[in-house]
Write an enzyme that holds these catalytic residues in place. Sequence first.
Site, PDB file in Angstrom:
ATOM      1  N   VAL A 155      38.932 -58.319   4.617  1.00  0.00           N
ATOM      2  CA  VAL A 155      39.895 -57.576   5.534  1.00  0.00           C
ATOM      3  C   VAL A 155      39.507 -56.152   5.560  1.00  0.00           C
ATOM      4  CG1 VAL A 155      41.830 -57.130   5.126  1.00  0.00           C
ATOM      5  CG2 VAL A 155      41.961 -59.075   5.318  1.00  0.00           C
ATOM      6  N   THR A 186      33.240 -59.820  -5.213  1.00  0.00           N
ATOM      7  CA  THR A 186      33.256 -60.962  -4.247  1.00  0.00           C
ATOM      8  C   THR A 186      33.024 -60.340  -3.346  1.00  0.00           C
ATOM      9  OG1 THR A 186      36.217 -60.427  -4.337  1.00  0.00           O
ATOM     10  CG2 THR A 186      35.319 -62.813  -5.764  1.00  0.00           C
ATOM     11  N   GLY A 187      32.910 -59.415  -2.673  1.00  0.00           N
ATOM     12  CA  GLY A 187      32.485 -58.328  -1.868  1.00  0.00           C
ATOM     13  C   GLY A 187      31.318 -58.758  -1.420  1.00  0.00           C
ATOM     14  N   TYR A 210      46.848 -63.596  -9.720  1.00  0.00           N
ATOM     15  CA  TYR A 210      47.093 -62.811  -8.680  1.00  0.00           C
ATOM     16  C   TYR A 210      48.666 -62.656  -8.347  1.00  0.00           C
ATOM     17  CZ  TYR A 210      46.038 -62.029  -3.647  1.00  0.00           C
ATOM     18  OH  TYR A 210      45.881 -61.615  -2.313  1.00  0.00           O
ATOM     19  N   ARG A 243      38.534 -70.806   0.544  1.00  0.00           N
ATOM     20  CA  ARG A 243      39.779 -71.777   1.674  1.00  0.00           C
ATOM     21  C   ARG A 243      39.427 -72.217   2.124  1.00  0.00           C
ATOM     22  NH1 ARG A 243      42.055 -65.300   0.832  1.00  0.00           N
ATOM     23  NH2 ARG A 243      40.037 -64.898   1.397  1.00  0.00           N
TER      24      ARG A 243
HETATM   25  N1  UDP Z   1      42.893 -76.401   1.749  1.00  0.00           N
HETATM   26  C1  UDP Z   1      43.036 -77.793   1.572  1.00  0.00           C
HETATM   27  N2  UDP Z   1      41.023 -77.863   1.523  1.00  0.00           N
HETATM   28  C2  UDP Z   1      40.507 -76.668   1.645  1.00  0.00           C
HETATM   29  C3  UDP Z   1      41.311 -75.423   0.850  1.00  0.00           C
HETATM   30  C4  UDP Z   1      42.430 -75.759   1.406  1.00  0.00           C
HETATM   31  O1  UDP Z   1      43.198 -78.335   1.483  1.00  0.00           O
HETATM   32  O2  UDP Z   1      39.004 -77.194   1.499  1.00  0.00           O
HETATM   33  C5  UDP Z   1      44.916 -76.209   1.570  1.00  0.00           C
HETATM   34  C6  UDP Z   1      45.067 -75.702   0.086  1.00  0.00           C
HETATM   35  O3  UDP Z   1      45.353 -76.700  -1.164  1.00  0.00           O
HETATM   36  C7  UDP Z   1      46.140 -75.138   0.382  1.00  0.00           C
HETATM   37  C8  UDP Z   1      45.693 -74.417   2.170  1.00  0.00           C
HETATM   38  O4  UDP Z   1      44.621 -74.938   2.051  1.00  0.00           O
HETATM   39  O5  UDP Z   1      47.673 -76.241   0.545  1.00  0.00           O
HETATM   40  C9  UDP Z   1      45.369 -72.758   1.945  1.00  0.00           C
HETATM   41  O6  UDP Z   1      44.184 -72.618   1.014  1.00  0.00           O
HETATM   42  P1  UDP Z   1      43.724 -71.306   0.863  1.00  0.00           P
HETATM   43  O7  UDP Z   1      43.531 -71.936   0.186  1.00  0.00           O
HETATM   44  O8  UDP Z   1      43.394 -71.132   2.710  1.00  0.00           O
HETATM   45  O9  UDP Z   1      45.070 -70.289   0.540  1.00  0.00           O
HETATM   46  P2  UDP Z   1      46.454 -69.927   0.358  1.00  0.00           P
HETATM   47  O10 UDP Z   1      47.365 -69.871   0.981  1.00  0.00           O
HETATM   48  O11 UDP Z   1      46.315 -71.739  -0.832  1.00  0.00           O
HETATM   49  O12 UDP Z   1      46.398 -69.214  -1.467  1.00  0.00           O
END
Ligand code: UDP
Length: 323
Positions: free
Chosen positions: A24, A47-48, A159, A200
């Site tokens: 971002v 991490t960047g 965090y 993510r």
């Molecule tokens: N998630 C998932 N599979 C993945 C990565 C994430 O099902 O391979 C789910 C995670 O458990 C969460 C949602 O997707 O419920 C969003 O996860 P993310 O890590 O993107 O961000 P968060 O909103 O949790 O910080």
Amino acid sequence: MNKVVLPISMEGKTVLVAGAAGFVPSTLCEFYLNLGAHVIGIDNFITGSRSNIDLLSSYKNFEFHQHNIYERLPNFKDQKIDYILSMASPASPIDFAIIPVEIMRVNSEGTLKLLELAKEKNARFLEASTSEVYGDPEIHPQKEDYVGHVNCIGPRSCYDESKRFAEALTMSFHHKYNVDTRIVRIFNTYGPRMRPNDGRVIPNFITQAMKGEDLTVYGDGSQTRSFCFSTDLVQAIHTVLMSNDPTPFNCGNPDEYTVKQTAELIIKILGSTSKIVYLPLPKDDPKRRRPDLGKLQRVSDYAPQVGFEEGIRQTAEYFKSSL
Ligand code: UDP
């Protein structure tokens, strides 16, 4: 109520972005470079991505310093700085497990250093906070006056709690020293420049779908998120920066999907043959998340422009060229 007036040019202004190599922040740097600002980027590459800085370095009005901001800042002795954007924190749940102390330090000691610089330079300061300050929210959608539901010793606490501290520190500098501050609470964001291996959900699902691998849904996939494309988020952040309200604003896109729907949609949009597999749900995973954007929309005409399908296509294009 008067609407925020957005400048058509930032020529003559200097914007410092801590965390400039991140997804971002680097998108925001490019936005301000294109508006004519002089942009100073700082990052320690924990991490960047160097490729984000290489891209920004093609602008003659970009300056970069490799530094860990919680140890010390570069010396900006005689330099005028108009805006300081505090965006240096790693933000993926996989980072929370690996570098929790670094995350707590950048959001506490790092934010303190940036606020002291803002005080010294008489600069406007913006803290990039997060929807994580709401924890696993008990109200839906989340409004800015909701105080949150955070487990202070859970796996996400490094965090969540350090961003809550960063918000408190920002307000303290505003109240005690009259520093001109803004706070944005950023909801789930995706787009080009994200690390494909960021961990993510969107980068995981796109890279899995592109490789024909199973998409890994955690839990039963009924938990929800609201995904904002990066250029829309930048517009929201810019609007808050140009507003005159020091209290927090939610920034994001209110279109809400379950994680299972997200997987199905990505398979469909990318025409993939992948299947879905179900893996254990991580502890303290928030069950529902959607920003109430009423506050931002009362002071501006902000509305997200990039729909999910278009955003996924653009992100997949980027991953294709960077994998
Ligand atoms: N998630 C998932 N599979 C993945 C990565 C994430 O099902 O391979 C789910 C995670 O458990 C969460 C949602 O997707 O419920 C969003 O996860 P993310 O890590 O993107 O961000 P968060 O909103 O949790 O910080």
